[in-house]
Design a protein around this motif. Structure first.
Motif, PDB file in Angstrom:
ATOM      1  N   ASN A 219      30.192 -32.405  -9.185  1.00  0.00           N
ATOM      2  CA  ASN A 219      30.938 -31.811 -10.005  1.00  0.00           C
ATOM      3  C   ASN A 219      32.375 -32.387  -9.821  1.00  0.00           C
ATOM      4  OD1 ASN A 219      32.239 -30.170  -8.059  1.00  0.00           O
ATOM      5  ND2 ASN A 219      30.877 -28.624  -8.615  1.00  0.00           N
ATOM      6  N   ALA A 220      33.362 -32.109 -10.807  1.00  0.00           N
ATOM      7  CA  ALA A 220      34.673 -32.746 -10.780  1.00  0.00           C
ATOM      8  C   ALA A 220      35.186 -32.417  -9.357  1.00  0.00           C
ATOM      9  CB  ALA A 220      35.341 -32.344 -12.091  1.00  0.00           C
ATOM     10  N   SER A 221      35.246 -30.950  -9.116  1.00  0.00           N
ATOM     11  CA  SER A 221      36.041 -30.602  -8.242  1.00  0.00           C
ATOM     12  C   SER A 221      35.472 -31.138  -6.585  1.00  0.00           C
ATOM     13  CB  SER A 221      36.386 -28.989  -7.925  1.00  0.00           C
ATOM     14  OG  SER A 221      34.773 -28.515  -8.013  1.00  0.00           O
ATOM     15  N   GLN A 224      37.101 -34.873  -6.669  1.00  0.00           N
ATOM     16  CA  GLN A 224      38.399 -34.753  -6.343  1.00  0.00           C
ATOM     17  C   GLN A 224      38.785 -34.574  -4.870  1.00  0.00           C
ATOM     18  OE1 GLN A 224      39.255 -31.680  -9.602  1.00  0.00           O
ATOM     19  NE2 GLN A 224      40.021 -33.425 -11.060  1.00  0.00           N
ATOM     20  N   GLU A 260      38.330 -40.907 -11.649  1.00  0.00           N
ATOM     21  CA  GLU A 260      39.014 -40.748 -12.848  1.00  0.00           C
ATOM     22  C   GLU A 260      37.753 -41.001 -14.051  1.00  0.00           C
ATOM     23  OE1 GLU A 260      42.354 -42.962 -13.409  1.00  0.00           O
ATOM     24  OE2 GLU A 260      43.478 -41.798 -11.947  1.00  0.00           O
ATOM     25  N   ILE A 263      34.725 -38.341 -13.681  1.00  0.00           N
ATOM     26  CA  ILE A 263      35.051 -36.942 -14.217  1.00  0.00           C
ATOM     27  C   ILE A 263      35.135 -37.189 -15.695  1.00  0.00           C
ATOM     28  CG2 ILE A 263      37.018 -35.219 -14.150  1.00  0.00           C
ATOM     29  CD1 ILE A 263      37.419 -36.112 -11.141  1.00  0.00           C
ATOM     30  N   ARG A 267      32.923 -34.440 -17.899  1.00  0.00           N
ATOM     31  CA  ARG A 267      33.552 -33.132 -18.649  1.00  0.00           C
ATOM     32  C   ARG A 267      33.095 -33.230 -20.315  1.00  0.00           C
ATOM     33  NH1 ARG A 267      39.111 -32.639 -15.135  1.00  0.00           N
ATOM     34  NH2 ARG A 267      38.302 -31.052 -13.841  1.00  0.00           N
TER      35      ARG A 267
END
Ligand SMILES: [Zn+2]
Ligand SMILES: [Zn+2]
Length: 268
Positions: A219-221, A224, A260, A263, A267
């Motif tokens: 996932n995105a987190s 990151q 980038e 994600i 999303r």
């Protein structure tokens, strides 16, 4: 008694009279069980059928892989520095020819590994070179052959030797780690990522997955967190754990722009 090796993931197990019933590394949803069913080999059999190829990548850096390819076909890296040599990640095969070639390069003073898919026969390698093994403590549940040579480190970073730093990124595994070599790429810095950060077919980009064989994204987190973990380090070049999987130039920017893009795709 034999130290059986899983032919699908390449992990070596503690000595047993009969082959283990299961490979928890392959049964995990990041891997898979051989379509023909769980199968095992031994180091003695591997030595009959395979050899290791040592190939210079750049000054002070040598790739080590088995031929014909075995299990997931990864490449280990030997990094030579004035403070000592480090073996980053591992392969299942070790034989006299490999030990001789590496001793001619100065041997191995420390072994470190990114995550359980790269542990191979690390205890055999540790014994051959009398070298400690550094693993992140969060990966301890997936160490199938425990040994006194293993030193579990905790937290976010661990200095290995001068100019060599282990950085925990998480993502693929909770303790998935990368190795930063400040002197790599002619002093511009190199990052060794296993498949915590994977170099993709377009070598200007990398990717980040929970499982590569089963195509399960992070996932995105989580992505990151990986980018943030390596942000403090300068690196021009990035080496994933397969032959030729290298971002040659401006690798830190490649990690940022890849994250980038990734994600943006996951999303809504
Ligand atoms: Zn396995
Ligand atoms: Zn993996």
């Amino acid at each position: 008694m034999n130290n059986y090796i899983c032919i699908t993931c390449g992990t070596q197990y503690p000595a047993s009279a009969e082959a283990p019933a299961h490979c928890p590394i392959c049964e995990d949803d990041r891997q898979y069980i051989n379509v023909a069913g769980q199968q095992w080999t031994t180091l003695a059999d591997l030595r009959r059928e395979h050899t290791n190829i040592l190939a210079a990548i750049e000054p002070g850096l040598t790739g080590i892989r088995s031929q014909p390819s075995f299990a997931i076909g990864q490449q280990a890296h030997l990094i030579q520095t004035e403070a000592g040599n480090v073996l980053w990640d591992c392969v299942s095969l070790i034989d006299d020819a490999t030990v001789g070639e590496i001793k001619a390069l100065g041997g191995i003073q420390a072994i470190a590994s990114s995550h359980p898919h790269m542990y191979g026969s690390m205890i055999e390698w540790s014994q051959a070179f009398n070298a400690p093994i550094y693993l992140h403590g969060d990966n301890r549940p997936w160490v199938m052959r425990p040994d006194e040579a293993i030193r579990y480190w905790e937290g976010e970073t661990q200095a290995l030797l001068p100019g060599l730093t282990l950085v925990r990124c998480g993502g693929h595994f909770p303790g998935s780690s990368v190795l930063h070599w400040a002197g790599g790429a002619g002093g511009r810095g190199a990052l060794f990522t296993g498949d915590t950060i994977m170099v993709v077919s377009d070598r200007r980009y990398v990717s980040f997955m929970y499982s590569y064989p089963n195509l399960i994204p992070l996932n995105a987190s989580a992505v990151q967190r990986i980018v943030a973990a390596v942000e403090p380090y300068a690196f021009e070049r990035l080496h994933a754990a397969w032959d030729g999987r290298i971002v040659e130039a401006d690798a830190k920017a490649a990690v940022r722009r890849s994250a980038e893009r990734y994600i943006a795709h996951i999303r809504e």
